[in-house]
Write a protein that holds these residues in place. Sequence first.
Motif, PDB file in Angstrom:
ATOM      1  N   UNK A 100     -27.840  45.539  17.445  1.00 43.07           N
ATOM      2  CA  UNK A 100     -28.330  44.482  18.184  1.00 43.07           C
ATOM      3  C   UNK A 100     -27.521  44.373  19.673  1.00 43.07           C
ATOM      4  N   UNK A 101     -28.330  44.583  20.663  1.00 42.75           N
ATOM      5  CA  UNK A 101     -27.942  44.653  21.996  1.00 42.75           C
ATOM      6  C   UNK A 101     -27.324  43.029  22.319  1.00 42.75           C
ATOM      7  N   UNK A 102     -28.054  42.188  21.973  1.00 40.47           N
ATOM      8  CA  UNK A 102     -27.807  41.057  22.206  1.00 40.47           C
ATOM      9  C   UNK A 102     -28.084  39.808  21.004  1.00 40.47           C
ATOM     10  N   UNK A 103     -27.283  39.038  20.680  1.00 41.66           N
ATOM     11  CA  UNK A 103     -27.620  37.957  19.486  1.00 41.66           C
ATOM     12  C   UNK A 103     -26.786  36.469  19.922  1.00 41.66           C
ATOM     13  N   UNK A 104     -27.678  35.701  19.606  1.00 44.89           N
ATOM     14  CA  UNK A 104     -27.233  34.122  19.683  1.00 44.89           C
ATOM     15  C   UNK A 104     -27.222  33.699  18.364  1.00 44.89           C
ATOM     16  N   UNK A 105     -26.213  33.245  18.019  1.00 47.50           N
ATOM     17  CA  UNK A 105     -25.830  32.477  16.653  1.00 47.50           C
ATOM     18  C   UNK A 105     -25.508  30.994  16.935  1.00 47.50           C
ATOM     19  N   UNK A 106     -26.454  30.291  16.509  1.00 46.85           N
ATOM     20  CA  UNK A 106     -26.422  28.742  16.744  1.00 46.85           C
ATOM     21  C   UNK A 106     -25.830  28.267  17.916  1.00 46.85           C
ATOM     22  N   UNK A 107     -26.208  28.746  19.058  1.00 45.79           N
ATOM     23  CA  UNK A 107     -25.279  28.414  20.440  1.00 45.79           C
ATOM     24  C   UNK A 107     -25.986  27.210  20.985  1.00 45.79           C
ATOM     25  N   UNK A 108     -25.182  26.395  21.376  1.00 44.06           N
ATOM     26  CA  UNK A 108     -25.049  25.389  22.192  1.00 44.06           C
ATOM     27  C   UNK A 108     -24.253  25.337  23.421  1.00 44.06           C
ATOM     28  N   UNK A 109     -24.669  24.641  24.307  1.00 42.93           N
ATOM     29  CA  UNK A 109     -23.797  24.422  25.804  1.00 42.93           C
ATOM     30  C   UNK A 109     -23.881  22.809  26.111  1.00 42.93           C
ATOM     31  N   UNK A 110     -22.753  22.408  26.225  1.00 45.87           N
ATOM     32  CA  UNK A 110     -22.591  20.810  26.559  1.00 45.87           C
ATOM     33  C   UNK A 110     -21.559  20.902  27.673  1.00 45.87           C
ATOM     34  N   UNK A 111     -22.011  20.192  28.772  1.00 52.57           N
ATOM     35  CA  UNK A 111     -21.288  20.220  30.017  1.00 52.57           C
ATOM     36  C   UNK A 111     -20.456  18.835  30.005  1.00 52.57           C
ATOM     37  N   UNK A 112     -19.430  18.584  30.720  1.00 52.06           N
ATOM     38  CA  UNK A 112     -18.551  17.493  30.693  1.00 52.06           C
ATOM     39  C   UNK A 112     -18.454  16.802  29.358  1.00 52.06           C
ATOM     40  N   UNK A 113     -18.064  17.465  28.560  1.00 49.15           N
ATOM     41  CA  UNK A 113     -17.559  17.056  27.014  1.00 49.15           C
ATOM     42  C   UNK A 113     -16.863  16.203  27.020  1.00 49.15           C
ATOM     43  N   UNK A 114     -17.240  14.825  26.436  1.00 47.89           N
ATOM     44  CA  UNK A 114     -16.546  13.572  26.416  1.00 47.89           C
ATOM     45  C   UNK A 114     -16.578  12.550  27.369  1.00 47.89           C
ATOM     46  N   UNK A 132     -18.625  10.793  30.994  1.00 50.12           N
ATOM     47  CA  UNK A 132     -19.535   9.703  31.328  1.00 50.12           C
ATOM     48  C   UNK A 132     -20.762  10.430  31.560  1.00 50.12           C
ATOM     49  N   UNK A 133     -20.655  11.820  31.862  1.00 52.47           N
ATOM     50  CA  UNK A 133     -21.985  12.791  32.381  1.00 52.47           C
ATOM     51  C   UNK A 133     -21.959  13.873  31.280  1.00 52.47           C
ATOM     52  N   UNK A 134     -21.719  13.428  30.346  1.00 52.99           N
ATOM     53  CA  UNK A 134     -22.097  14.698  29.218  1.00 52.99           C
ATOM     54  C   UNK A 134     -23.327  14.873  29.035  1.00 52.99           C
ATOM     55  N   UNK A 135     -23.587  16.135  29.051  1.00 54.59           N
ATOM     56  CA  UNK A 135     -25.139  16.564  29.111  1.00 54.59           C
ATOM     57  C   UNK A 135     -25.318  18.093  28.151  1.00 54.59           C
ATOM     58  N   UNK A 136     -26.275  17.912  27.430  1.00 49.35           N
ATOM     59  CA  UNK A 136     -26.412  19.211  26.379  1.00 49.35           C
ATOM     60  C   UNK A 136     -27.404  19.804  27.138  1.00 49.35           C
ATOM     61  N   UNK A 137     -27.268  21.082  27.462  1.00 45.35           N
ATOM     62  CA  UNK A 137     -28.205  21.949  28.125  1.00 45.35           C
ATOM     63  C   UNK A 137     -29.182  22.788  27.105  1.00 45.35           C
TER      64      UNK A 137
END
Length: 307
Positions: A35-49, A51-56
Amino acid sequence: MSTSTTTTASPPGQPVGVGRIIDRTSAPVSRGLPRVVEFRGVAKTYNVGGPKEFTAIRDVNFFVEDLPEKGEFICVLGPSGCGKSTILRLIAGLPPQHPATEGEVLVLGERVTRPGADRGMVFQDYTSFDHRTVLENITFGLECRGVRRAEREELGLKWIEHVGLDVANDAHKYPHELSGGMRQRVAIARTLILRPRIILMDEPFGALDPQTRMNMQDLLVSLWHEVHATVFFVTHSIEEAVFLGDRVYVMGRAPGTILRELVLEPADRPARVMQRDPRFQETVSYIRDLISQLEEQGNVKDGGTTS
């Protein structure tokens, strides 16, 4: 039945023009290759915790295998702001998208910890060194690797020709002397001359006029056949994705996740010819209706606001 209802009801395995819908609810089919690339249950959240927390993106799962002497061309589509570029930059290991908040991003079986020479990236803006000539820009990576000047310049001149520039007239020009299409050819040559295993392209043709864009698509297909790399290509152009892709991932609105996957027939004619084919247009219409519906659903969820 409305067009949008037909879009969401299309069953897995159904042909749609030059494509076929893949069932993402079952285990993905593996050829048993690395496998060249694999994503396993990936999430990305900015500014965790904050006031501007945002999950992309959230719960992104896929893998791309290493097809011998070929590679695979993966296009990523979706509404604006759905996290397409986040996926690309997580593969590249570029902050602030990297690292993922949850899950694992693997390249060649190893967790991504930083950018690497096995991954090359081409951006939408024409990234180049203004004080360097075309030849010096294209060979910059080889220079960083310590390749002798005569060797890297010989290879650089070949790549100038490969990407359709004129060696005699263009090699010693500076970026400000080039058109947008020419500068993007330089950026592509600078990436491909290093022969990365993975090529990441973030809207590379987005600023080009339609005719130049189709010419660049044809060029990219021919170059990809030469370098045998795995390509991840983010675009807002559905026609571009259907022409270039072996597979297309369609993402939903943020937090983005992959909602549809299509396997596509390889393009066998130039872009301007393929785009007139009724089966090609059927696939484009299917994806356009799907994305429109995703955007409408998002607008209702957001209280009728537009993105």
